[in-house]
Motif scaffolding. Structure first.
Motif, PDB file in Angstrom:
ATOM      1  N   ARG A  17       0.838  -1.197   0.000  1.00 17.86           N
ATOM      2  CA  ARG A  17       0.000   0.000   0.000  1.00 17.86           C
ATOM      3  C   ARG A  17       0.877   1.253   0.000  1.00 17.86           C
ATOM      4  O   ARG A  17       0.631   2.211  -0.745  1.00 17.86           O
ATOM      5  N   SER A  66      -0.436   1.267   7.820  1.00 15.86           N
ATOM      6  CA  SER A  66      -0.333   1.462   6.376  1.00 15.86           C
ATOM      7  C   SER A  66      -1.224   2.567   5.817  1.00 15.86           C
ATOM      8  O   SER A  66      -0.756   3.426   5.065  1.00 15.86           O
ATOM      9  N   MET A  67      -2.512   2.572   6.158  1.00 10.89           N
ATOM     10  CA  MET A  67      -3.391   3.565   5.548  1.00 10.89           C
ATOM     11  C   MET A  67      -3.212   4.951   6.158  1.00 10.89           C
ATOM     12  O   MET A  67      -3.464   5.962   5.503  1.00 10.89           O
ATOM     13  N   VAL A  70      -0.383   6.179   4.128  1.00  9.23           N
ATOM     14  CA  VAL A  70      -0.830   6.605   2.796  1.00  9.23           C
ATOM     15  C   VAL A  70      -1.467   7.997   2.865  1.00  9.23           C
ATOM     16  O   VAL A  70      -1.202   8.855   2.016  1.00  9.23           O
ATOM     17  N   GLU A  71      -2.287   8.254   3.877  1.00  6.85           N
ATOM     18  CA  GLU A  71      -2.888   9.593   4.023  1.00  6.85           C
ATOM     19  C   GLU A  71      -1.815  10.638   4.296  1.00  6.85           C
ATOM     20  O   GLU A  71      -1.881  11.758   3.781  1.00  6.85           O
ATOM     21  N   ARG A  94     -12.968   7.486   2.459  1.00  7.19           N
ATOM     22  CA  ARG A  94     -12.529   7.025   3.792  1.00  7.19           C
ATOM     23  C   ARG A  94     -13.442   5.913   4.306  1.00  7.19           C
ATOM     24  O   ARG A  94     -12.990   5.009   5.027  1.00  7.19           O
ATOM     25  N   VAL A  97     -12.202   2.765   2.682  1.00  8.42           N
ATOM     26  CA  VAL A  97     -10.921   2.380   3.294  1.00  8.42           C
ATOM     27  C   VAL A  97     -11.178   1.684   4.628  1.00  8.42           C
ATOM     28  O   VAL A  97     -10.599   0.626   4.922  1.00  8.42           O
ATOM     29  N   GLU A 101     -10.352  -2.153   5.777  1.00  9.86           N
ATOM     30  CA  GLU A 101      -9.593  -2.447   6.988  1.00  9.86           C
ATOM     31  C   GLU A 101     -10.357  -3.399   7.905  1.00  9.86           C
ATOM     32  O   GLU A 101      -9.781  -4.345   8.460  1.00  9.86           O
ATOM     33  N   ILE A 150      -7.288   6.444  -2.934  1.00 10.19           N
ATOM     34  CA  ILE A 150      -6.908   5.793  -1.689  1.00 10.19           C
ATOM     35  C   ILE A 150      -7.696   4.505  -1.440  1.00 10.19           C
ATOM     36  O   ILE A 150      -7.155   3.531  -0.916  1.00 10.19           O
ATOM     37  N   ALA A 154      -6.314   0.624  -0.818  1.00 14.28           N
ATOM     38  CA  ALA A 154      -6.732  -0.215   0.305  1.00 14.28           C
ATOM     39  C   ALA A 154      -7.252  -1.561  -0.170  1.00 14.28           C
ATOM     40  O   ALA A 154      -6.859  -2.616   0.351  1.00 14.28           O
TER      41      ALA A 154
END
Length: 221
Positions: A17, A66-67, A70-71, A94, A97, A101, A150, A154
């Motif tokens: 990611r 990880s996310m 990324v943000e 979001r 995402v 998750e 994004i 994900a």
């Protein structure tokens, strides 16, 4: 520009990611391979809470999960935005995402499961895919429209790895084309994006890796 380093372990989907986000942004970085069976002082120093990869070091400052990484990348380097500018579209991205998750964990559990537990995780995975098929994509090329965003990052780390884990586990019955035509079109589009296509783990190596890891896990259970 402050130095960027990435601590990770191949072929972790969570690591990829971050790799994808950095590549999309065109950010040079140094990759530091981590051995999770013998965690390094570097990892323990920069992620003392969870002691997990990936960890992004930007100017010596660590960013974990990880996310979240990324943000962070999207906020620091604003070219090739991964989050929409429109507040509603940003909230929607979001949402998906968060869904990836929360529900994607069934894929990782499937890798380690057998018997009734394997059947349960397969059912949960199929339900997750059905929800995304019906409500996530519509007729769009990517989650946010014509460009990768994004939510694609994900879910890309869930779906591509699901395909490999299915083969490693020997249950190639979940992600079938006739069940999920939109998702199959989407993953095909995603894998054709140059920055993704050029930064995917070798398929045969990854399947062999997961097969070996699964056999070791089940043997020790």
């Amino acid at each position: 520009m402050a130095e960027v380093k990435l601590i990770g372990t191949l072929p972790s989907p969570f690591l990829y990611r971050v790799i994808w986000a950095l590549k999309i942004k065109g950010i040079p970085y140094e990759f530091i391979q981590e051995d999770l069976t013998n965690k390094s002082p570097l990892l323990l120093k920069y992620n003392p809470v969870h002691k997990k990869i990936p960890v992004l070091l930007h100017g010596g400052k660590p960013v974990c999960e990880s996310m979240i990484i990324v943000e962070y990348i999207d906020e620091v380097w604003q070219q090739n935005s991964l989050l929409p500018h429109d507040p509603y579209e940003r909230a929607l991205a979001r949402f998906w995402v968060k869904f990836a998750e929360d529900k994607g964990v069934s894929v990782w559990r499937m890798f380690r499961a057998k018997g009734e537990e394997l059947e349960k995780t397969m059912k949960e995975t199929e339900e997750m895919l059905q929800t995304v098929e019906e409500h996530g994509l519509g007729e769009k090329k990517f989650f946010g429209g014509d460009n990768i965003g994004i939510a694609d990052i994900a879910f890309g780390s869930v779906i591509y790895w699901l395909e490999a884990i299915e083969e490693a586990v020997g249950v190639r019955v979940i992600f079938e084309t006739h069940k999920f035509p939109r998702l199959h079109a989407w993953i095909k589009n995603l894998k054709q994006v140059p920055t993704i296509k050029e930064n995917l783990p070798d398929w045969d190596w990854m399947v062999a890796f997961f097969r070996g890891r699964r056999e070791a896990i089940l043997a020790s259970a």
